[in-house]
Write a protein that holds these residues in place. Structure first.
Motif, PDB file in Angstrom:
ATOM      1  N   ALA A 111      17.771  61.455  35.573  1.00  0.00           N
ATOM      2  CA  ALA A 111      18.585  61.247  36.765  1.00  0.00           C
ATOM      3  C   ALA A 111      19.685  62.291  36.840  1.00  0.00           C
ATOM      4  CB  ALA A 111      19.189  59.839  36.759  1.00  0.00           C
ATOM      5  N   PHE A 112      19.970  62.734  38.060  1.00  0.00           N
ATOM      6  CA  PHE A 112      21.030  63.703  38.335  1.00  0.00           C
ATOM      7  C   PHE A 112      22.004  63.046  39.305  1.00  0.00           C
ATOM      8  CE2 PHE A 112      17.171  65.940  37.327  1.00  0.00           C
ATOM      9  CZ  PHE A 112      17.569  66.960  36.474  1.00  0.00           C
ATOM     10  N   SER A 113      23.297  63.100  39.010  1.00  0.00           N
ATOM     11  CA  SER A 113      24.292  62.413  39.837  1.00  0.00           C
ATOM     12  C   SER A 113      25.262  63.402  40.460  1.00  0.00           C
ATOM     13  CB  SER A 113      25.067  61.398  38.993  1.00  0.00           C
ATOM     14  OG  SER A 113      25.688  62.026  37.887  1.00  0.00           O
ATOM     15  N   SER A 142      18.946  58.044  45.717  1.00  0.00           N
ATOM     16  CA  SER A 142      19.746  56.824  45.926  1.00  0.00           C
ATOM     17  C   SER A 142      21.136  57.228  46.387  1.00  0.00           C
ATOM     18  CB  SER A 142      19.821  56.020  44.618  1.00  0.00           C
ATOM     19  OG  SER A 142      20.762  54.970  44.713  1.00  0.00           O
ATOM     20  N   VAL A 143      21.616  56.647  47.501  1.00  0.00           N
ATOM     21  CA  VAL A 143      22.909  57.026  48.090  1.00  0.00           C
ATOM     22  C   VAL A 143      23.752  55.771  48.328  1.00  0.00           C
ATOM     23  CG1 VAL A 143      24.057  58.151  50.038  1.00  0.00           C
ATOM     24  CG2 VAL A 143      21.834  59.019  49.237  1.00  0.00           C
ATOM     25  N   ILE A 144      25.028  55.867  47.976  1.00  0.00           N
ATOM     26  CA  ILE A 144      26.014  54.840  48.341  1.00  0.00           C
ATOM     27  C   ILE A 144      27.066  55.530  49.220  1.00  0.00           C
ATOM     28  CG2 ILE A 144      27.814  53.273  47.537  1.00  0.00           C
ATOM     29  CD1 ILE A 144      25.115  52.229  46.787  1.00  0.00           C
ATOM     30  N   ILE A 196      28.352  58.940  47.127  1.00  0.00           N
ATOM     31  CA  ILE A 196      27.833  59.369  45.832  1.00  0.00           C
ATOM     32  C   ILE A 196      26.327  59.197  45.868  1.00  0.00           C
ATOM     33  CG2 ILE A 196      29.949  58.808  44.584  1.00  0.00           C
ATOM     34  CD1 ILE A 196      28.546  56.294  43.534  1.00  0.00           C
ATOM     35  N   PHE A 197      25.624  59.947  45.027  1.00  0.00           N
ATOM     36  CA  PHE A 197      24.168  59.863  45.038  1.00  0.00           C
ATOM     37  C   PHE A 197      23.611  60.138  43.651  1.00  0.00           C
ATOM     38  CE2 PHE A 197      25.358  64.179  46.266  1.00  0.00           C
ATOM     39  CZ  PHE A 197      24.590  64.963  45.414  1.00  0.00           C
ATOM     40  N   GLN A 198      22.393  59.642  43.442  1.00  0.00           N
ATOM     41  CA  GLN A 198      21.633  59.968  42.244  1.00  0.00           C
ATOM     42  C   GLN A 198      20.216  60.344  42.649  1.00  0.00           C
ATOM     43  OE1 GLN A 198      21.739  57.478  38.804  1.00  0.00           O
ATOM     44  NE2 GLN A 198      23.970  57.503  38.669  1.00  0.00           N
ATOM     45  N   ILE A 199      19.700  61.376  41.991  1.00  0.00           N
ATOM     46  CA  ILE A 199      18.339  61.848  42.209  1.00  0.00           C
ATOM     47  C   ILE A 199      17.577  61.615  40.914  1.00  0.00           C
ATOM     48  CG2 ILE A 199      16.886  63.821  42.809  1.00  0.00           C
ATOM     49  CD1 ILE A 199      19.601  65.102  43.915  1.00  0.00           C
ATOM     50  N   ILE A 201      30.076  40.356  36.071  1.00  0.00           N
ATOM     51  CA  ILE A 201      29.020  40.711  37.026  1.00  0.00           C
ATOM     52  C   ILE A 201      29.618  41.024  38.392  1.00  0.00           C
ATOM     53  CG2 ILE A 201      27.048  39.778  38.303  1.00  0.00           C
ATOM     54  CD1 ILE A 201      26.328  38.214  35.717  1.00  0.00           C
ATOM     55  N   THR A 202      30.571  40.211  38.837  1.00  0.00           N
ATOM     56  CA  THR A 202      31.229  40.429  40.130  1.00  0.00           C
ATOM     57  C   THR A 202      31.952  41.769  40.156  1.00  0.00           C
ATOM     58  OG1 THR A 202      31.515  38.049  40.424  1.00  0.00           O
ATOM     59  CG2 THR A 202      32.914  39.490  41.752  1.00  0.00           C
ATOM     60  N   MET A 203      32.583  42.122  39.043  1.00  0.00           N
ATOM     61  CA  MET A 203      33.280  43.403  38.951  1.00  0.00           C
ATOM     62  C   MET A 203      32.302  44.572  39.129  1.00  0.00           C
ATOM     63  SD  MET A 203      35.445  44.906  35.722  1.00  0.00           S
ATOM     64  CE  MET A 203      33.964  44.992  34.692  1.00  0.00           C
ATOM     65  N   TYR A 204      31.143  44.481  38.468  1.00  0.00           N
ATOM     66  CA  TYR A 204      30.142  45.555  38.583  1.00  0.00           C
ATOM     67  C   TYR A 204      29.534  45.617  39.983  1.00  0.00           C
ATOM     68  CZ  TYR A 204      30.252  46.627  33.603  1.00  0.00           C
ATOM     69  OH  TYR A 204      30.644  47.031  32.354  1.00  0.00           O
ATOM     70  N   ASP A 205      29.467  44.472  40.662  1.00  0.00           N
ATOM     71  CA  ASP A 205      28.909  44.450  42.012  1.00  0.00           C
ATOM     72  C   ASP A 205      29.732  45.272  42.990  1.00  0.00           C
ATOM     73  OD1 ASP A 205      26.743  42.917  41.353  1.00  0.00           O
ATOM     74  OD2 ASP A 205      27.628  41.001  41.955  1.00  0.00           O
ATOM     75  N   ASP A 206      30.981  45.563  42.642  1.00  0.00           N
ATOM     76  CA  ASP A 206      31.854  46.377  43.496  1.00  0.00           C
ATOM     77  C   ASP A 206      32.017  47.799  42.978  1.00  0.00           C
ATOM     78  OD1 ASP A 206      32.382  44.253  45.249  1.00  0.00           O
ATOM     79  OD2 ASP A 206      33.956  43.469  43.946  1.00  0.00           O
ATOM     80  N   ASP A 207      31.251  48.173  41.957  1.00  0.00           N
ATOM     81  CA  ASP A 207      31.367  49.497  41.340  1.00  0.00           C
ATOM     82  C   ASP A 207      30.302  50.422  41.927  1.00  0.00           C
ATOM     83  OD1 ASP A 207      31.281  51.756  39.728  1.00  0.00           O
ATOM     84  OD2 ASP A 207      31.607  50.660  37.871  1.00  0.00           O
ATOM     85  N   PRO A 208      30.686  51.431  42.723  1.00  0.00           N
ATOM     86  CA  PRO A 208      29.688  52.302  43.366  1.00  0.00           C
ATOM     87  C   PRO A 208      28.778  53.018  42.367  1.00  0.00           C
ATOM     88  CG  PRO A 208      31.863  52.652  44.332  1.00  0.00           C
ATOM     89  CD  PRO A 208      32.060  51.783  43.126  1.00  0.00           C
ATOM     90  N   ASP A 209      29.343  53.462  41.227  1.00  0.00           N
ATOM     91  CA  ASP A 209      28.527  54.171  40.236  1.00  0.00           C
ATOM     92  C   ASP A 209      27.446  53.257  39.661  1.00  0.00           C
ATOM     93  OD1 ASP A 209      29.907  56.660  40.342  1.00  0.00           O
ATOM     94  OD2 ASP A 209      31.535  55.788  39.188  1.00  0.00           O
ATOM     95  N   TRP A 210      27.809  52.013  39.431  1.00  0.00           N
ATOM     96  CA  TRP A 210      26.846  51.032  38.924  1.00  0.00           C
ATOM     97  C   TRP A 210      25.772  50.748  39.976  1.00  0.00           C
ATOM     98  CZ3 TRP A 210      26.423  49.015  34.116  1.00  0.00           C
ATOM     99  CH2 TRP A 210      25.708  47.844  33.940  1.00  0.00           C
ATOM    100  N   LEU A 211      26.208  50.570  41.226  1.00  0.00           N
ATOM    101  CA  LEU A 211      25.281  50.233  42.301  1.00  0.00           C
ATOM    102  C   LEU A 211      24.298  51.354  42.593  1.00  0.00           C
ATOM    103  CD1 LEU A 211      27.743  48.458  44.766  1.00  0.00           C
ATOM    104  CD2 LEU A 211      25.973  47.374  43.388  1.00  0.00           C
TER     105      LEU A 211
END
Length: 415
Positions: free
Chosen positions: A314-316, A412-414, A251-254, A141-151
């Protein structure tokens, strides 16, 4: 379907006395052999009807993923090690709708198949080992919390959905994991892992009658209870969400929140793949303009997801111009909704989808991974292929007009 019958894509189907569906794809002269058990229950399944008519059974977030981790541990030892000893590479994954256990090998296929079918039916949830597993899952879980694509993905879903568990990460969080013990795992397993929710998918140079015989080792059990979901509003919670993470390029997702699919979900999934390609693929007017204006360096990635109580596409993309890209995409949605789709564009993209299907069918793993998805809709590869070929332009235009609503678009934007 009878044992000696198969559809035009060479898939043999059989429903076993246990209630398990079997999809066999004989692929002669291929060295690789592969098998998977699909359990039609994933991380979204957090509440269940009570078999006794009492209060619904509720389980902590992340329980389905936790079961996936623990099921390989048997009373007699580690199933991973047993697969390796028999020359097989094994793995598993959980997503929102399903949990899948699979292996591939060159030799000892039936020994590995029997191992797969055995450990999926025989859980061993020990108290001390369950507690130890929490540390491993917390690290994940901690690893995914630092993954921009996941977030960026879950940030999108949490802006789209207020109540539906699709908004919750598959592994849960550190707090929910602490609520899981060996008794919770067993209770959830009893709800989820019933043979009527199983599909066995196999491909390779394998004798079919022997496969049927091996599949018979799955024992009949009482049918599973039904999952329950809270009512989800039609609207989205927010249209724009942003988080600063300090990455080099944003990075972003629409995403577009869509109405849940009541009938023929596979057909809508296939139609949406054409909709998204026509709208934002490499040859689309949208991408040509976005590229010329330097909004994008490459086409947007796209994906469509649906399940019980939800559907969205979703579009990334990558870059500083996420807002401009989203506005341009919205503009082209409105253009296509008003003017319709050109016949030549529709035919070209449908041919592209057919070609992609044919390429997938040339490999054992491609066929198994494809059939895993189609099995979720009780459909064989051959039927999916026929659906693609039978798509009509009016269906694509109808879904484009009905399914994509600018008011339900989220960016959604990171950064």
């Amino acid at each position: 379907m009878k044992l000696n019958e198969s559809d035009k894509n060479g898939v043999i189907w059989r429903r076993m006395p246990s209630g398990m569906d079997c999809y066999f794809m004989p692929m002669l002269n291929y060295g690789e052999k592969m098998a998977a058990i699909v359990v039609k229950a994933g991380s979204n399944f957090l509440a269940w009807e009570s078999a006794s008519g009492k209060k619904p059974t509720r389980i902590p977030e992340g329980t389905a993923h936790f079961i996936e981790h623990r099921l390989f541990r048997q009373k007699w030892g580690d199933a991973f090690a047993a697969f390796s000893k028999q020359g097989a590479s094994a793995n598993a994954f959980t997503d929102s709708e399903k949990t899948v256990y699979y292996f591939s090998c060159q030799e000892n296929f039936f020994e590995n198949l029997r191992l797969l079918l055995s450990f999926v039916q025989n859980p061993c949830f020990l108290e001390d080992e369950t507690e130890q597993e929490k540390n491993i899952i917390n690290s994940e879980i901690t690893m995914y919390d630092d993954d921009p694509d996941w977030l960026v993905y879950y940030q999108l879903l949490q802006a789209m959905y207020k109540n539906h568990p699709i908004r919750i990460p598959i592994a849960g969080d550190a707090k929910s994991i602490q609520k899981i013990d060996h008794n919770v795992l067993q209770q959830a397993y009893d709800c989820m892992y019933t043979p009527d929710r199983f599909s066995l998918v196999c491909a390779g140079d394998i004798p079919v009658r022997k496969l049927i015989e091996a599949a018979g080792m799955v024992k009949k059990r009482k049918a599973g209870v039904q999952p329950l979901f809270d009512r989800e509003p039609d609207s989205v919670s927010e249209n724009y969400v942003e988080r600063k993470l300090g990455i080099t390029r944003p990075i972003f997702q629409i995403g577009f929140k869509m109405a849940p699919v009541e009938e023929y979900p596979l057909r809508q999934r296939l139609i949406m793949s054409i909709v998204m390609d026509i709208l934002a693929g490499e040859s689309s007017a949208f991408y040509q303009e976005a590229y010329s204006k330097k909004y994008l360096d490459e086409p947007l990635g796209n994906a469509y997801f649906s399940g019980q109580g939800y559907a969205f596409c979703a579009f990334s993309g990558i870059g500083e111009r996420g807002m401009e890209v989203s506005e341009l995409l919205k503009h082209y949605v409105e253009v296509l909704q008003k003017e319709g789709i050109k016949e030549e564009d529709f035919r070209r993209i449908r041919k592209k989808q057919i070609g992609r299907f044919i390429r997938r069918s040339q490999s054992v793993s491609g066929m198994v991974l494809g059939q895993i998805e189609w099995a979720m809709e009780d459909t064989s590869a051959g039927e999916a292929f026929r659906l693609i070929k039978s798509m009509k332009k009016r269906e694509v235009e109808g879904l484009l007009r009905k399914g994509l609503n600018a008011e339900k678009m989220v960016l959604s934007v990171i950064r």
